[in-house]
Design a protein around this motif. Structure first.
Motif, PDB file in Angstrom:
ATOM      1  N   ALA A   1      25.779  38.569  40.680  1.00 38.62           N
ATOM      2  CA  ALA A   1      24.634  38.106  39.881  1.00 38.62           C
ATOM      3  C   ALA A   1      23.312  38.716  40.340  1.00 38.62           C
ATOM      4  O   ALA A   1      22.341  38.727  39.587  1.00 38.62           O
ATOM      5  CB  ALA A   1      24.553  36.585  39.916  1.00 38.62           C
ATOM      6  N   ASP A   2      23.259  39.241  41.559  1.00 39.77           N
ATOM      7  CA  ASP A   2      22.034  39.841  42.087  1.00 39.77           C
ATOM      8  C   ASP A   2      21.816  41.278  41.607  1.00 39.77           C
ATOM      9  O   ASP A   2      20.718  41.813  41.746  1.00 39.77           O
ATOM     10  CB  ASP A   2      22.062  39.833  43.624  1.00 39.77           C
ATOM     11  N   ILE A   3      22.837  41.897  41.061  1.00 45.55           N
ATOM     12  CA  ILE A   3      22.739  43.295  40.628  1.00 45.55           C
ATOM     13  C   ILE A   3      21.889  43.357  39.361  1.00 45.55           C
ATOM     14  O   ILE A   3      22.194  42.686  38.372  1.00 45.55           O
ATOM     15  CB  ILE A   3      24.140  43.890  40.385  1.00 45.55           C
ATOM     16  N   PRO A   4      20.805  44.157  39.385  1.00 48.13           N
ATOM     17  CA  PRO A   4      19.847  44.145  38.275  1.00 48.13           C
ATOM     18  C   PRO A   4      20.168  45.065  37.102  1.00 48.13           C
ATOM     19  O   PRO A   4      19.271  45.396  36.323  1.00 48.13           O
ATOM     20  CB  PRO A   4      18.545  44.593  38.967  1.00 48.13           C
ATOM     21  N   GLU A   5      21.410  45.467  36.959  1.00 52.33           N
ATOM     22  CA  GLU A   5      21.771  46.350  35.848  1.00 52.33           C
ATOM     23  C   GLU A   5      23.177  46.016  35.367  1.00 52.33           C
ATOM     24  O   GLU A   5      23.954  45.401  36.099  1.00 52.33           O
ATOM     25  CB  GLU A   5      21.686  47.816  36.276  1.00 52.33           C
ATOM     26  N   PRO A   6      23.517  46.419  34.159  1.00 56.29           N
ATOM     27  CA  PRO A   6      24.870  46.159  33.653  1.00 56.29           C
ATOM     28  C   PRO A   6      25.929  46.904  34.476  1.00 56.29           C
ATOM     29  O   PRO A   6      25.693  48.013  34.948  1.00 56.29           O
ATOM     30  CB  PRO A   6      24.837  46.685  32.222  1.00 56.29           C
ATOM     31  N   ILE A   7      27.077  46.283  34.610  1.00 57.22           N
ATOM     32  CA  ILE A   7      28.190  46.830  35.377  1.00 57.22           C
ATOM     33  C   ILE A   7      29.340  47.098  34.402  1.00 57.22           C
ATOM     34  O   ILE A   7      29.663  46.251  33.577  1.00 57.22           O
ATOM     35  CB  ILE A   7      28.652  45.810  36.444  1.00 57.22           C
ATOM     36  N   ASP A   8      29.958  48.259  34.536  1.00 61.20           N
ATOM     37  CA  ASP A   8      31.111  48.577  33.688  1.00 61.20           C
ATOM     38  C   ASP A   8      32.409  48.033  34.285  1.00 61.20           C
ATOM     39  O   ASP A   8      33.268  47.540  33.568  1.00 61.20           O
ATOM     40  CB  ASP A   8      31.252  50.086  33.511  1.00 61.20           C
ATOM     41  N   MET A   9      32.543  48.153  35.610  1.00 57.95           N
ATOM     42  CA  MET A   9      33.790  47.758  36.260  1.00 57.95           C
ATOM     43  C   MET A   9      33.506  47.096  37.596  1.00 57.95           C
ATOM     44  O   MET A   9      32.600  47.510  38.314  1.00 57.95           O
ATOM     45  CB  MET A   9      34.677  48.991  36.486  1.00 57.95           C
ATOM     46  N   ILE A  10      34.289  46.058  37.909  1.00 61.17           N
ATOM     47  CA  ILE A  10      34.248  45.410  39.217  1.00 61.17           C
ATOM     48  C   ILE A  10      35.485  45.895  39.968  1.00 61.17           C
ATOM     49  O   ILE A  10      36.607  45.699  39.500  1.00 61.17           O
ATOM     50  CB  ILE A  10      34.317  43.866  39.104  1.00 61.17           C
ATOM     51  N   ASP A  11      35.292  46.529  41.116  1.00 58.39           N
ATOM     52  CA  ASP A  11      36.400  46.971  41.973  1.00 58.39           C
ATOM     53  C   ASP A  11      36.485  45.976  43.122  1.00 58.39           C
ATOM     54  O   ASP A  11      35.521  45.801  43.871  1.00 58.39           O
ATOM     55  CB  ASP A  11      36.126  48.384  42.483  1.00 58.39           C
ATOM     56  N   VAL A  12      37.627  45.313  43.264  1.00 57.25           N
ATOM     57  CA  VAL A  12      37.753  44.155  44.160  1.00 57.25           C
ATOM     58  C   VAL A  12      38.516  44.504  45.431  1.00 57.25           C
ATOM     59  O   VAL A  12      39.724  44.756  45.398  1.00 57.25           O
ATOM     60  CB  VAL A  12      38.453  42.976  43.449  1.00 57.25           C
ATOM     61  N   PHE A  13      37.801  44.486  46.547  1.00 57.66           N
ATOM     62  CA  PHE A  13      38.373  44.617  47.886  1.00 57.66           C
ATOM     63  C   PHE A  13      38.272  43.268  48.585  1.00 57.66           C
ATOM     64  O   PHE A  13      37.562  43.113  49.570  1.00 57.66           O
ATOM     65  CB  PHE A  13      37.606  45.666  48.703  1.00 57.66           C
ATOM     66  N   ARG A  14      38.937  42.292  48.056  1.00 57.99           N
ATOM     67  CA  ARG A  14      38.983  40.953  48.637  1.00 57.99           C
ATOM     68  C   ARG A  14      40.428  40.499  48.638  1.00 57.99           C
ATOM     69  O   ARG A  14      41.250  41.056  47.909  1.00 57.99           O
ATOM     70  CB  ARG A  14      38.148  39.967  47.805  1.00 57.99           C
ATOM     71  N   ALA A  15      40.722  39.460  49.384  1.00 57.54           N
ATOM     72  CA  ALA A  15      42.075  38.910  49.381  1.00 57.54           C
ATOM     73  C   ALA A  15      42.393  38.362  47.992  1.00 57.54           C
ATOM     74  O   ALA A  15      41.502  37.903  47.267  1.00 57.54           O
ATOM     75  CB  ALA A  15      42.188  37.817  50.431  1.00 57.54           C
ATOM     76  N   ALA A  16      43.663  38.385  47.639  1.00 63.26           N
ATOM     77  CA  ALA A  16      44.086  37.935  46.306  1.00 63.26           C
ATOM     78  C   ALA A  16      43.646  36.509  46.022  1.00 63.26           C
ATOM     79  O   ALA A  16      43.265  36.190  44.893  1.00 63.26           O
ATOM     80  CB  ALA A  16      45.602  38.065  46.167  1.00 63.26           C
ATOM     81  N   HIS A  17      43.640  35.636  47.031  1.00 65.72           N
ATOM     82  CA  HIS A  17      43.258  34.237  46.799  1.00 65.72           C
ATOM     83  C   HIS A  17      41.780  34.093  46.417  1.00 65.72           C
ATOM     84  O   HIS A  17      41.365  33.061  45.895  1.00 65.72           O
ATOM     85  CB  HIS A  17      43.592  33.351  48.001  1.00 65.72           C
ATOM     86  N   ALA A  18      40.977  35.124  46.641  1.00 61.31           N
ATOM     87  CA  ALA A  18      39.558  35.082  46.268  1.00 61.31           C
ATOM     88  C   ALA A  18      39.327  35.500  44.816  1.00 61.31           C
ATOM     89  O   ALA A  18      38.234  35.314  44.286  1.00 61.31           O
ATOM     90  CB  ALA A  18      38.742  35.984  47.197  1.00 61.31           C
ATOM     91  N   LEU A  19      40.353  36.036  44.164  1.00 59.50           N
ATOM     92  CA  LEU A  19      40.175  36.559  42.809  1.00 59.50           C
ATOM     93  C   LEU A  19      39.775  35.500  41.779  1.00 59.50           C
ATOM     94  O   LEU A  19      38.871  35.747  40.974  1.00 59.50           O
ATOM     95  CB  LEU A  19      41.426  37.309  42.361  1.00 59.50           C
ATOM     96  N   PRO A  20      40.363  34.286  41.778  1.00 55.51           N
ATOM     97  CA  PRO A  20      39.931  33.295  40.782  1.00 55.51           C
ATOM     98  C   PRO A  20      38.436  32.957  40.852  1.00 55.51           C
ATOM     99  O   PRO A  20      37.760  32.921  39.820  1.00 55.51           O
ATOM    100  CB  PRO A  20      40.797  32.078  41.089  1.00 55.51           C
ATOM    101  N   ALA A  21      37.907  32.748  42.033  1.00 56.20           N
ATOM    102  CA  ALA A  21      36.476  32.448  42.161  1.00 56.20           C
ATOM    103  C   ALA A  21      35.634  33.653  41.739  1.00 56.20           C
ATOM    104  O   ALA A  21      34.583  33.495  41.101  1.00 56.20           O
ATOM    105  CB  ALA A  21      36.147  32.035  43.591  1.00 56.20           C
ATOM    106  N   LEU A  22      36.103  34.840  42.074  1.00 55.43           N
ATOM    107  CA  LEU A  22      35.369  36.042  41.698  1.00 55.43           C
ATOM    108  C   LEU A  22      35.337  36.211  40.177  1.00 55.43           C
ATOM    109  O   LEU A  22      34.304  36.553  39.605  1.00 55.43           O
ATOM    110  CB  LEU A  22      35.980  37.277  42.357  1.00 55.43           C
ATOM    111  N   VAL A  23      36.451  35.931  39.518  1.00 55.98           N
ATOM    112  CA  VAL A  23      36.478  36.003  38.052  1.00 55.98           C
ATOM    113  C   VAL A  23      35.481  34.999  37.473  1.00 55.98           C
ATOM    114  O   VAL A  23      34.794  35.303  36.495  1.00 55.98           O
ATOM    115  CB  VAL A  23      37.905  35.793  37.499  1.00 55.98           C
ATOM    116  N   GLY A  24      35.358  33.836  38.088  1.00 54.77           N
ATOM    117  CA  GLY A  24      34.336  32.879  37.661  1.00 54.77           C
ATOM    118  C   GLY A  24      32.943  33.474  37.732  1.00 54.77           C
ATOM    119  O   GLY A  24      32.127  33.291  36.817  1.00 54.77           O
TER     120      GLY A  24
END
Length: 142
Positions: free
Chosen positions: A70-93
């Motif tokens: 939410a802090d990024i001041p420009e539109p994003i085309d793709m989110i590349d996720v280097f987090r544990a799989a269990h963090a993905l649901p919160a990240l999708v939120g």
């Protein structure tokens, strides 16, 4: 969508349509995969915005690090996720709260959660899981 297998066309289309990537879990350590993938994506001409709360305000590969998407001041085309799989649901939120929505979420190797993927896809976001763009890009695009 079946997230066990992707067509080459599906992956290549995402990589070709992407210009700005938010790399969640970016590390300043050159030995970490996220650091090496970020460097690769930058060399391929993508704008890569690192996201890591512990590094916010610093730079990785000359790019300012943000604490949250939410802090990024420009539109994003793709989110590349280097987090544990269990963090993905919160990240999708977090992703679903962005305006505008990104076109794709790309979960790195071992990052897989079918429920989170279904939520993103229901909002019109393409999802790739358990793949690395630094592997797929040379294979599909050169």
């Amino acid at each position: 969508m079946n997230h066990e297998s992707y067509s080459d066309f599906y992956l290549a289309e995402i990589l070709r349509q992407t210009r700005v990537i938010a790399l969640v879990g970016a590390s300043p350590n050159p030995e970490r995969p996220s650091n090496r993938v970020m460097a690769f994506l930058l060399r391929k001409g993508y704008r890569v915005i690192p996201v890591n709360p512990g590094q916010a305000g610093k730079e990785i590969h000359g790019q300012k690090v943000y604490a949250r998407l939410a802090d990024i001041p420009e539109p994003i085309d793709m989110i590349d996720v280097f987090r544990a799989a269990h963090a993905l649901p919160a990240l999708v939120g977090e992703v679903l709260a962005l305006e505008p929505l990104p076109k794709a979420i790309w979960g790195q190797l071992t990052v897989h959660d079918d429920v989170a993927a279904a939520q993103a896809e229901a909002a019109g976001i393409k999802v790739v899981m358990d793949r690395c763009p630094a592997i797929e890009h040379p294979r599909l695009i050169g």
